[in-house]
Design a protein around this motif. Sequence first.
Motif, PDB file in Angstrom:
ATOM      1  N   ILE A 187       0.838  -1.203   0.000  1.00  0.00           N
ATOM      2  CA  ILE A 187       0.000   0.000   0.000  1.00  0.00           C
ATOM      3  C   ILE A 187       0.868   1.247   0.000  1.00  0.00           C
ATOM      4  CG2 ILE A 187      -1.782   1.232   1.280  1.00  0.00           C
ATOM      5  CD1 ILE A 187      -2.706  -1.411   2.413  1.00  0.00           C
ATOM      6  N   GLN A 188       1.946   1.209   0.776  1.00  0.00           N
ATOM      7  CA  GLN A 188       2.852   2.356   0.839  1.00  0.00           C
ATOM      8  C   GLN A 188       3.550   2.581  -0.500  1.00  0.00           C
ATOM      9  OE1 GLN A 188       6.137   2.037   3.634  1.00  0.00           O
ATOM     10  NE2 GLN A 188       5.740   4.120   4.352  1.00  0.00           N
ATOM     11  N   ARG A 189       3.973   1.490  -1.151  1.00  0.00           N
ATOM     12  CA  ARG A 189       4.621   1.628  -2.462  1.00  0.00           C
ATOM     13  C   ARG A 189       3.649   2.194  -3.493  1.00  0.00           C
ATOM     14  NH1 ARG A 189       7.285  -3.433  -1.187  1.00  0.00           N
ATOM     15  NH2 ARG A 189       5.656  -4.540  -2.327  1.00  0.00           N
ATOM     16  N   MET A 190       2.394   1.748  -3.443  1.00  0.00           N
ATOM     17  CA  MET A 190       1.400   2.277  -4.378  1.00  0.00           C
ATOM     18  C   MET A 190       1.144   3.762  -4.116  1.00  0.00           C
ATOM     19  SD  MET A 190      -2.417   0.845  -5.271  1.00  0.00           S
ATOM     20  CE  MET A 190      -3.024   1.117  -3.601  1.00  0.00           C
ATOM     21  N   ALA A 191       1.122   4.149  -2.828  1.00  0.00           N
ATOM     22  CA  ALA A 191       0.933   5.562  -2.500  1.00  0.00           C
ATOM     23  C   ALA A 191       2.097   6.407  -3.013  1.00  0.00           C
ATOM     24  CB  ALA A 191       0.778   5.726  -0.990  1.00  0.00           C
ATOM     25  N   VAL A 192       3.317   5.885  -2.894  1.00  0.00           N
ATOM     26  CA  VAL A 192       4.492   6.615  -3.405  1.00  0.00           C
ATOM     27  C   VAL A 192       4.418   6.761  -4.920  1.00  0.00           C
ATOM     28  CG1 VAL A 192       6.996   6.505  -3.677  1.00  0.00           C
ATOM     29  CG2 VAL A 192       5.956   5.961  -1.467  1.00  0.00           C
ATOM     30  N   HIS A 204       8.644   3.167 -11.126  1.00  0.00           N
ATOM     31  CA  HIS A 204       8.370   1.740 -11.338  1.00  0.00           C
ATOM     32  C   HIS A 204       7.575   1.191 -10.167  1.00  0.00           C
ATOM     33  CE1 HIS A 204       8.840  -2.439 -12.469  1.00  0.00           C
ATOM     34  NE2 HIS A 204       9.305  -2.689 -11.259  1.00  0.00           N
ATOM     35  N   TYR A 205       6.502   0.520 -10.481  1.00  0.00           N
ATOM     36  CA  TYR A 205       5.640  -0.055  -9.442  1.00  0.00           C
ATOM     37  C   TYR A 205       5.105  -1.394  -9.916  1.00  0.00           C
ATOM     38  CZ  TYR A 205       1.448  -0.946  -6.707  1.00  0.00           C
ATOM     39  OH  TYR A 205       0.487  -1.547  -5.928  1.00  0.00           O
ATOM     40  N   HIS A 206       5.249  -2.407  -9.065  1.00  0.00           N
ATOM     41  CA  HIS A 206       4.735  -3.737  -9.353  1.00  0.00           C
ATOM     42  C   HIS A 206       3.748  -4.125  -8.253  1.00  0.00           C
ATOM     43  CE1 HIS A 206       4.525  -7.844 -10.788  1.00  0.00           C
ATOM     44  NE2 HIS A 206       4.788  -8.276  -9.567  1.00  0.00           N
ATOM     45  N   PRO A 207       2.477  -4.374  -8.590  1.00  0.00           N
ATOM     46  CA  PRO A 207       1.486  -4.709  -7.561  1.00  0.00           C
ATOM     47  C   PRO A 207       1.866  -5.976  -6.808  1.00  0.00           C
ATOM     48  CG  PRO A 207       0.416  -4.173  -9.644  1.00  0.00           C
ATOM     49  CD  PRO A 207       1.880  -4.286  -9.933  1.00  0.00           C
ATOM     50  N   GLU A 212      -6.779  -7.826  -2.555  1.00  0.00           N
ATOM     51  CA  GLU A 212      -7.415  -6.522  -2.720  1.00  0.00           C
ATOM     52  C   GLU A 212      -6.390  -5.440  -3.044  1.00  0.00           C
ATOM     53  OE1 GLU A 212      -9.882  -9.184  -0.279  1.00  0.00           O
ATOM     54  OE2 GLU A 212      -7.793  -8.535  -0.213  1.00  0.00           O
ATOM     55  N   VAL A 213      -5.211  -5.516  -2.406  1.00  0.00           N
ATOM     56  CA  VAL A 213      -4.170  -4.526  -2.673  1.00  0.00           C
ATOM     57  C   VAL A 213      -3.635  -4.684  -4.095  1.00  0.00           C
ATOM     58  CG1 VAL A 213      -1.929  -3.653  -1.933  1.00  0.00           C
ATOM     59  CG2 VAL A 213      -3.580  -4.438  -0.232  1.00  0.00           C
ATOM     60  N   ARG A 214      -3.446  -5.924  -4.523  1.00  0.00           N
ATOM     61  CA  ARG A 214      -2.989  -6.146  -5.900  1.00  0.00           C
ATOM     62  C   ARG A 214      -4.019  -5.647  -6.905  1.00  0.00           C
ATOM     63  NH1 ARG A 214      -1.258 -11.282  -4.008  1.00  0.00           N
ATOM     64  NH2 ARG A 214      -3.039 -12.255  -5.040  1.00  0.00           N
ATOM     65  N   ALA A 215      -5.308  -5.852  -6.604  1.00  0.00           N
ATOM     66  CA  ALA A 215      -6.351  -5.361  -7.514  1.00  0.00           C
ATOM     67  C   ALA A 215      -6.317  -3.833  -7.603  1.00  0.00           C
ATOM     68  CB  ALA A 215      -7.722  -5.838  -7.028  1.00  0.00           C
ATOM     69  N   ALA A 219      -5.412  -1.596 -10.912  1.00  0.00           N
ATOM     70  CA  ALA A 219      -6.297  -0.523 -11.363  1.00  0.00           C
ATOM     71  C   ALA A 219      -5.526   0.786 -11.503  1.00  0.00           C
ATOM     72  CB  ALA A 219      -7.451  -0.356 -10.376  1.00  0.00           C
ATOM     73  N   PHE A 220      -4.601   1.039 -10.567  1.00  0.00           N
ATOM     74  CA  PHE A 220      -3.785   2.259 -10.673  1.00  0.00           C
ATOM     75  C   PHE A 220      -2.903   2.223 -11.917  1.00  0.00           C
ATOM     76  CE2 PHE A 220       0.536   3.880  -9.824  1.00  0.00           C
ATOM     77  CZ  PHE A 220       0.257   5.239  -9.857  1.00  0.00           C
ATOM     78  N   LEU A 221      -2.267   1.084 -12.191  1.00  0.00           N
ATOM     79  CA  LEU A 221      -1.425   0.982 -13.384  1.00  0.00           C
ATOM     80  C   LEU A 221      -2.244   1.151 -14.659  1.00  0.00           C
ATOM     81  CD1 LEU A 221       1.023  -1.927 -12.479  1.00  0.00           C
ATOM     82  CD2 LEU A 221       1.494   0.520 -12.516  1.00  0.00           C
TER      83      LEU A 221
END
Length: 439
Positions: A187-192, A204-207, A212-215, A219-221
């Motif tokens: 969650i923190q990596r996605m927020a960054v 670079h971000y890999h879910p 639920e977090v991966r979903a 969706a963000f990607l």
Amino acid sequence: MFLAWLKPYLPRGLYTRALLILILPILLLQLGVSILFINRHFDGVTEQMTDAVSIELQFLIETANQAPDADTARSRVADIADPLQLAVSWPAAIPGQTRARTWSDFTADAVAARLRFRIPQIDAISMIDKDFVRIWIDTRHGPMQIEVNRRRVSASNPHQLLVIMVVLGVILTAISFIFLRNQLRPIQRMAVAATDYGKGRITHYHPSGATEVRAAGMAFLDMRNRLERQIQSRTMMLSGVSHDLRTPLTRLRLGLSLLDEDDAAPLLQDVDDMQRQLDAFLDFARSDHGDALVRVSPQQLVRDIHGDFQRARAQLFLGTLSGPDAPVPLREVAIRRALDNLCNNALRYGSRAEISVYVTDRAVRFVVDDDGPGIPVDRREEAVRPFTRLDPARNQDTGTGVGLGLAIVSDIARSHGGVLRLTESDSLGGLRAELVLAR
């Protein structure tokens, strides 16, 4: 009401909130166990053990009081006390004041109260020595002191239980936090990644993490890729339109150059206006996309822009250069384009302008002041919209364009996670344009 009052005092970070959710139930559990188990169990066990000893003490007192003389009383009490593991002595007097217990002895008060309740003849009790309970009783044949092993009248103090509870609580909290941190990291990596994208940086971000977090990460990607495709499509479309229109415009310019100069001058002016409009459209479509993020000194950037305008003999002056003169990550071409637009607008509608920069730990603020007519407060939000020209406010007769200058600057500011603010200039009295970029 209670939650509204408590909300300002709650932590705001995800880690601290998760830690609070983890620790609070453990603390409440330990507190509940301490109250229910220690108070009830230890007090109940202590009462039962004290009652059993009080029967033996009552028997000793009765034996001493029934003896015909002091020697007989001491002899009979000694015969009984030894098998009962009671140490009996006959002091000269009962001490007037005795220290009842130590501060850390939690069961001493319960033992003393129970003994006095069961044996009203007791004159004094001391449990300053944790291994023994000393009791003084005034019998018919003088004061009698009885020492009882502490283990016979009360359960062991609950220190061991408390230590075990605390240690196990800390160990379980640490183990739980390790697992919880693994769930919070995605969650923190996605927020960054989302924050960086808001500032115009593609990280670079890999879910990963829970389903639920991966979903949410996927969706963000998808959203980021869709936005990038739309931006690229807009840029390619307007670039293509600009390229296709420049060819006939060039042919028109060549054809007009063959005509009489007086007849061709108005038409050439129209061609130049069309060329500027096409360039403005392309600048708005291009914004800062495709511009690499590099480390640039904001103060040096302002000096360079000031130098360029000075060479053109423009009335642009250098203002305040505040903060550390250190490089920060910026899209140099885009920021230079934005500042050029602001300076050109300032000089177009005013006679002189001033450019400044303020660098802090959290933001970079470029400020351009002018002495022009300014923009009314109720129309400043409208001024940054594309294709908007404020005729009464900015004296359209002195400027040309299609109303994209401030829109381009605002778009560049948003792509850097910043904002374009329009206010009144304190120094020159006209418009102040502040380009605020998040670091």
